[in-house]
Write a protein that holds these residues in place. Structure first.
Motif, short mmCIF file in Angstrom:
data_model
loop_
_atom_site.label_atom_id
_atom_site.label_comp_id
_atom_site.label_asym_id
_atom_site.label_seq_id
_atom_site.Cartn_x
_atom_site.Cartn_y
_atom_site.Cartn_z
N VAL A 1 0.85 -1.21 0.00
CA VAL A 1 0.00 0.00 0.00
C VAL A 1 0.88 1.25 0.00
O VAL A 1 0.59 2.24 -0.68
CB VAL A 1 -0.97 0.00 1.21
N MET A 2 1.98 1.19 0.75
CA MET A 2 2.90 2.34 0.82
C MET A 2 3.50 2.63 -0.56
O MET A 2 3.61 3.78 -0.98
CB MET A 2 4.02 2.02 1.82
N LEU B 1 2.11 1.93 -3.41
CA LEU B 1 1.03 2.51 -4.23
C LEU B 1 0.89 4.00 -3.92
O LEU B 1 0.76 4.82 -4.83
CB LEU B 1 -0.30 1.80 -3.94
N ALA B 2 0.93 4.35 -2.62
CA ALA B 2 0.82 5.76 -2.22
C ALA B 2 1.99 6.55 -2.82
O ALA B 2 1.80 7.66 -3.34
CB ALA B 2 0.82 5.88 -0.70
N GLY B 3 3.19 5.96 -2.78
CA GLY B 3 4.37 6.61 -3.36
C GLY B 3 4.20 6.84 -4.85
O GLY B 3 4.55 7.91 -5.38
N PHE C 1 1.40 7.20 -6.51
CA PHE C 1 0.46 8.30 -6.72
C PHE C 1 1.14 9.64 -6.44
O PHE C 1 0.90 10.62 -7.14
CB PHE C 1 -0.79 8.15 -5.83
N GLY C 2 1.99 9.66 -5.42
CA GLY C 2 2.71 10.89 -5.08
C GLY C 2 3.58 11.35 -6.24
O GLY C 2 3.57 12.53 -6.61
N VAL D 1 3.26 10.59 -9.42
CA VAL D 1 2.42 11.01 -10.56
C VAL D 1 1.86 12.41 -10.31
O VAL D 1 1.95 13.29 -11.17
CB VAL D 1 1.27 9.99 -10.77
N ILE D 2 1.32 12.64 -9.11
CA ILE D 2 0.65 13.92 -8.84
C ILE D 2 1.66 15.06 -8.75
O ILE D 2 1.47 16.12 -9.33
CB ILE D 2 -0.18 13.84 -7.54
N LEU D 3 2.76 14.83 -8.04
CA LEU D 3 3.68 15.94 -7.77
C LEU D 3 4.64 16.22 -8.92
O LEU D 3 5.09 17.35 -9.08
CB LEU D 3 4.48 15.67 -6.49
N GLU E 1 2.16 15.34 -13.15
CA GLU E 1 1.06 16.28 -13.36
C GLU E 1 1.56 17.73 -13.39
O GLU E 1 1.04 18.54 -14.14
CB GLU E 1 0.02 16.13 -12.24
N SER E 2 2.56 18.06 -12.57
CA SER E 2 3.02 19.45 -12.53
C SER E 2 3.70 19.83 -13.85
O SER E 2 3.71 20.99 -14.24
CB SER E 2 3.96 19.67 -11.36
N LYS F 1 2.67 18.85 -16.75
CA LYS F 1 1.59 19.14 -17.69
C LYS F 1 1.11 20.58 -17.51
O LYS F 1 0.62 21.21 -18.37
CB LYS F 1 0.41 18.19 -17.46
#
Lengths: 478, 166
Positions: free
Chosen positions: B148-149, B151-153, B155-156, B158-160, B163-164, B166
């Motif tokens: 799970v950790m 997976l959280a990493g 997502f982190g 990808v988002i930080l 995505e930034s 883009k």
């Protein structure tokens, strides 16, 4: 059966990320359904004791999970606040991609929180505390603006310090007990030879948990994190995430692991009282609504800590009841803040002054939240504070009981000032002076009304609750 | 007795190098200090009969993480000697209490540790199941937590980062 509280959200997380368009579009609905089932499962446990069923995956996985009344209250709180946060996100996060990321991270956070309340091993507890923290960091930074990154950075730094304390504490527990299960550590407290190491371990662990819970003077990250987060994340963090990873763990450790002695009790009582007073005084001087709510959270957490320091079964029951009530009324107030932000584009009370009369639903529900936080009868907050103060009186802690009582007056003062400034007077200024005025959605209004109803009903039916809900919580207390 | 002395020397060296790591002003020296700390920790782990943990500590913490830090430092700019001098002075003024706390803690611990009834459980080597068996046989929940950790990493990242851009 208990492992399903962890495995089903994990399975849903994988399903949501399949490259299938309609699953992604229905992500909010699926997660909402899952959280509703969790709420029902926690509520109906006395009628349908699902925890007695054998582990379906027991032959494959070895999970040491258990459920008791405290766990049920926590599962109910997690489900309710996460569902409200999801509804708020649906109304306030504009970009489709960010909404999808939010749902995924919310699921990860729920997995972490569910596991924290179910595990009975201190190392597993640490692993899942970290999962909640990591998902919270990313959620705070979701909008990637400067204040969000700054809020995340502060939380990350202080959380790293907390991790060092907690891990060092775990190492000391392992030295003293030889095993990290709650039962083994509790047994080690009866061994005089391990007394010194256990004192060091407990002190380190408590410092780490105080940082995670945002108890004064370890509260440096709380205001920036809450202020910089998107509205839905503020609801999740203030309502349940920081409380589960900090306050719940304290409740569990004090209830069934540590043996509390007088010096430790005095430290906890002082920390609780300090947190109550500091949070309330700081909230009085704030101009930003979310910052004021953050300080109010610090103050309310102080009540729970104060009850823990009292260390009697009645105080413990009061602490758990206040935990639940605080999660509900603080979520309500953060949803109100989200509604105001959505409508007027700001949470600055100078800008919002005299504008709130245009939002009667937000105004009335906010009043419910405010009165409950201040402990006005017959709302839920009154009963939990009353139990805590009675417990303090009955154990001879008159000074601390007086502080708790007087701080309620302070709470009422800063919240009434807020209520009057925003909702009870009309501004001469025209609304267009504010940026991006918008309309709040029905979903947001529904969240406000639902949480206000829970606050009122919990207070109104309190007379039926002690026998069924509140006092059985004492049973967890050793 | 000899074993205990070696362990105590190693622990003392570990604390000294760790202190140097956080007190030095130059990032490269900090990285070297961190790598050294990990290397000494690896030796301690090996001596406590945990070779798997020792190898992991040496390869990941001392090796891989140092490489990542050096890569990051290569993107930074050098500051002037004058600024360096001022910062060093400010740092000493800001953190003067750290060595004081450390010495006070060490004195308090020594007072307690030197009492005859106290035994050092730290010197007991690892027994029972090995790390691998322990992880795969007894700590399924922690392994699930690691998944799970990760997976959280993911997502982190990808988002930080993704995505930034883009």
């Amino acid at each position: 059966m208990l492992s399903l509280f962890i495995l089903i959200p994990l399975l849903l997380l994988f399903i949501l990320n399949l490259p299938v368009k309609f699953i992604r579009q229905g992500a909010f609905g699926l997660v909402g359904l899952l959280l509703s089932v969790q709420i029902l499962a926690a509520l109906l446990h006395s009628l349908f004791p699902w925890s007695a069923f054998p582990e379906i995956l027991g032959s494959f996985f070895i999970f040491s999970l258990a459920v008791d009344n405290l766990t049920l209250v926590m599962l109910l709180t997690i489900g309710t606040v996460a569902l409200v946060s999801l509804i708020v996100a649906a109304s306030t996060i504009g970009q489709e991609r960010l909404r999808f990321y939010f749902v995924n991270l919310l699921l990860i956070c729920v997995i972490g929180m569910n596991a924290i309340v179910l595990v009975r091993d201190i190392f597993s507890l640490y692993v899942f505390i970290e999962i909640v923290s990591v998902s919270s960091f990313i959620l705070i930074a979701l909008e990637r603006n400067k204040s969000a990154i700054e809020g995340t950075f502060k939380y990350l730094m202080l959380s790293a310090m907390a991790t060092v304390f907690i891990l060092s504490g775990i190492a000391c527990f392992l030295l003293a007990a030889g095993d990290l299960s709650f039962v083994s550590i509790h047994s080690a407290f009866y061994d005089p030879a391990a007394s010194f190491i256990l004192k060091v371990a407990a002190s380190l662990f408590l410092c780490g948990l105080f940082i995670k819970a945002g108890v004064a003077p370890f509260h440096g990250w709380v205001m920036d994190a809450y202020l910089a987060s998107p509205a839905s994340v503020s609801v999740l963090l203030a309502g349940v995430a920081t409380k589960i990873s900090g306050v719940y763990v304290l409740l569990r450790l004090f209830g069934s692991v540590f043996i509390v002695n007088a010096p430790l009790q005095n430290i906890i009582l002082f920390a609780g009282a300090f947190s109550i007073v500091l949070g309330a005084l700081a909230a009085l001087t704030q101009d930003d609504l979310k910052r004021m709510l953050a300080y109010s959270s610090i103050s309310q957490i102080g009540y729970i800590i104060l009850a823990l320091g009292c260390a009697t079964p009645l105080a413990f029951a009061g602490a758990v009841f206040h935990f639940f009530n605080h999660a509900i009324f603080k979520s309500l107030l953060f949803v109100n803040a989200a509604a105001l932000e959505k409508r007027f584009g700001s949470t600055d009370m100078n800008k919002l002054a005299g504008q709130g009369y245009k939002m009667p639903v937000t105004g009335i529900t906010s009043l419910m939240g405010v009165l409950s936080t201040a402990g006005i009868p017959p709302l839920s907050g009154f009963w939990s504070k009353l139990i805590i103060i009675l417990a303090l009186f009955s154990s001879g802690r008159f000074v601390y009981a007086g502080i708790a009582l007087l701080a309620s007056v302070l709470t009422l003062a800063y919240f009434l000032v807020f209520q009057r400034r925003i909702f009870f007077c009309k501004s001469e200024l025209q609304e267009p002076a504010l940026e991006n005025p918008g309309k709040i959605s029905r979903a947001l209004g529904f969240s406000e009304i639902s949480l206000a109803i829970i606050t009122v009903v919990t207070g109104a039916v309190f007379v039926f609750m002690p026998g069924n809900w509140i006092m059985p919580l004492k049973g967890i207390f050793w | 007795m000899v074993n205990m002395t070696i362990n105590l020397i190693l622990l003392f060296a570990l604390i000294l190098v760790a202190l140097w790591t956080v007190m030095t002003i130059r990032l490269i020296r900090s990285i070297v200090g961190l790598a050294l700390t990990s290397a000494i920790l690896s030796v301690i782990m090996y001596r406590l009969h945990s070779p798997l943990a020792a190898v992991f500590e040496l390869s990941v913490c001392s090796g891989l993480i140092s490489v990542i830090f050096v890569t990051t430092v290569s993107f930074t700019q050098r500051i002037s000697k004058e600024k360096l001098r001022i910062r060093r002075k400010e740092r000493l003024l800001k953190f003067w209490y750290l060595p004081v706390i450390l010495i006070a803690t060490a004195v308090m611990l020594c007072q307690h540790l030197l009492t005859p009834q106290f035994t050092l459980p730290l010197l007991v080597p690892a027994q029972g199941l090995g790390v691998r068996d322990l992880l795969w046989s007894c700590r399924h929940l922690d392994l699930l937590g690691q998944v799970v950790m990760l997976l959280a990493g993911a997502f982190g990242v990808v988002i930080l980062f993704k995505e930034s851009r883009k």
